[in-house]
Design an enzyme around this catalytic site. Structure first.
Site, PDB file in Angstrom:
ATOM      1  N   LYS A 182      18.722   4.650  17.757  1.00 33.41           N
ATOM      2  CA  LYS A 182      19.061   4.248  16.387  1.00 33.41           C
ATOM      3  C   LYS A 182      20.136   5.159  15.805  1.00 33.41           C
ATOM      4  O   LYS A 182      21.072   4.697  15.148  1.00 33.41           O
ATOM      5  CB  LYS A 182      17.798   4.256  15.512  1.00 33.41           C
ATOM      6  N   GLN A 192       9.785   6.337  11.768  1.00 33.36           N
ATOM      7  CA  GLN A 192       9.471   5.855  13.111  1.00 33.36           C
ATOM      8  C   GLN A 192       7.953   5.872  13.323  1.00 33.36           C
ATOM      9  O   GLN A 192       7.305   6.881  13.102  1.00 33.36           O
ATOM     10  CB  GLN A 192      10.162   6.746  14.158  1.00 33.36           C
ATOM     11  N   ASP A 202      13.590  -1.214   7.566  1.00 30.81           N
ATOM     12  CA  ASP A 202      12.746  -1.857   8.577  1.00 30.81           C
ATOM     13  C   ASP A 202      12.185  -3.189   8.064  1.00 30.81           C
ATOM     14  O   ASP A 202      11.727  -4.016   8.846  1.00 30.81           O
ATOM     15  CB  ASP A 202      11.562  -0.942   8.925  1.00 30.81           C
TER      16      ASP A 202
END
Lengths: 281, 281
Positions: free
Chosen positions: A53, A97, A120
């Protein structure tokens, strides 16, 4: 014999589009989108994901930061960290995460991220906006699937789309996105007659995490097959949720595993972060 | 020949349950649930709805208030009113009766209600909680349908449930509730082949607002038919979205219109308000 959907190529295209917009944003408004990834402790898989990412963020021209507290961080300390990022005007996207250590309530952390910065798309507010058809950051994987469908000229309107799996991060948002695109949407799971449902699908999205659960012979000739499954086999290879070779015979388009849906998730994360920066500026 | 589902009787049962819990709350914790209905201006239908809600609230033992600003109220003034109710500890539920005058952004008002007090379940946060399977106030009408199914012994698990209509207040939350109850869920709309979809449904929920759109001959023998439609005909009578007499011949259970789903909406509003009071105390 179906055609492969090249997720790598589409993801590269999405990232190139983002990069171009970032350059324009910099030139016209002096604005650089910023993404902070929060990785708690030393989960080996998380490390790989976060590295990917960050790399993608740098390539498209974002500011990219990593916060990497020790696994011993308390929930309150992590909340303070999130709060600091919420307040930081240079940070447009915050990605926590998962998984988090067991002593931390992941739901509470995710809900603490300011919805506009939840790139997200996992915050309840953003799940709600999707359900209500309002704009907002979208869950990246199903958002990527929508882009793949568009790339192969598959307009879901009026088609029967069968989603196998009902997770919060893929199945349910996928169903809502397909519905918004005017598909007739069927959501299946372990209590469903999968053979029957899949055999009547113009579009199949498999997201259950069971290798080859969806048999090739169930695929309706000409269907578009999207395989979100990424199942690591004992021999180390990845297998999807769909019996690939047999499904390929019948589908019009099908995503391979790997190289299908996988690369799209990070690409759409870049898209969400860019949109967050544009909206927040 | 199917059996009628007596929504009036079930709604009365729900209200009686709420009343009993309210008495206990009062006795044990000195807590009286409070519901404020906000009605802006003079919409005649709104007046009838609000009167019904206030009456129900009083009957179950809630504190019940009405705020009734003039139609000329500005959006900012209405936001201030909502903010005052958000801060008022005696108010556990806030219901902003729709429609609002055209100069007011209804979405902005609904989003201003504190999610815990959004007893209509319309706030994006509560739509999101439903989608994610988390507890929270539920949209009243589909919540009432779930209760009707339970009352007639219809467990959706493993059944094919076909929802016709995809509104934010009925169709989509209905689909998500049925999914959470382990049904295989199909969501249809004007681009769907309704005859085909309905004919394969064990449970049909019709919520489109088109009189008799769903033909009786489409109903699978033994299906449970829930008609959310309330269409006022030129002769003044109410008709549902389902061709009632013909569907009755084939269904195992069917809701009449009126007297089916209708009475459940207010009953579940009472339930949501009670739960808000319990959660907030």
């Amino acid at each position: 014999m179906g055609q492969l959907i090249d997720g790598k190529a589409v993801a590269a295209r999405v990232r190139a589009e983002v990069k171009q917009e970032v350059e324009r944003l910099k030139a016209e408004r002096g604005l650089v989108p910023g993404l902070t990834v929060v990785r708690v402790g030393e989960d080996p898989a998380s490390k790989i994901y976060v590295t990917g990412k960050k790399k993608a963020a740098e390539e498209v021209g974002f500011n990219s930061w990593e916060e990497h507290p020790d696994a011993s961080i308390t929930e309150e300390e992590l909340l303070s960290l999130v709060e600091r990022l919420n307040e930081d005007p240079a940070v447009h996207g915050i990605l926590v995460q998962l998984p988090l250590p067991k002593h931390i309530d992941a739901e509470r952390i995710i809900s603490a991220v300011r919805p506009e910065k939840d790139v997200d798309g996992f915050h309840p507010m953003n799940a709600g906006k999707l359900s209500l058809g309002k704009p907002g950051p979208r869950a990246c994987t199903p958002f990527g699937v929508m882009r793949l469908l568009r790339e192969v000229g598959c307009d879901p309107a009026g088609k029967r789309a069968v989603v196998v799996g009902r997770s919060n991060i893929v199945g349910k948002p996928m169903a809502l996105m397909l519905l918004q695109a005017d598909a007739t949407v069927v959501i299946c799971h372990r209590k469903s007659n999968l053979a029957e449902e899949v055999s009547r699908a113009d579009i199949v999205v498999a997201a259950v995490g069971v290798p080859e659960l969806i048999k090739g012979e169930w695929i309706k000739p000409g269907a578009v097959v999207i395989d979100v499954g990424m199942n690591r086999m004992p021999d180390g290879k990845l297998k999807g949720d769909v019996e690939f070779a047999a499904a390929l015979e019948r589908a019009s388009f099908i995503t391979p595993v790997p190289g299908g849906v996988g690369p799209m998730t990070i690409a759409m994360l870049m898209r969400n972060t860019l949109d967050a920066a544009k909206g927040g500026a």
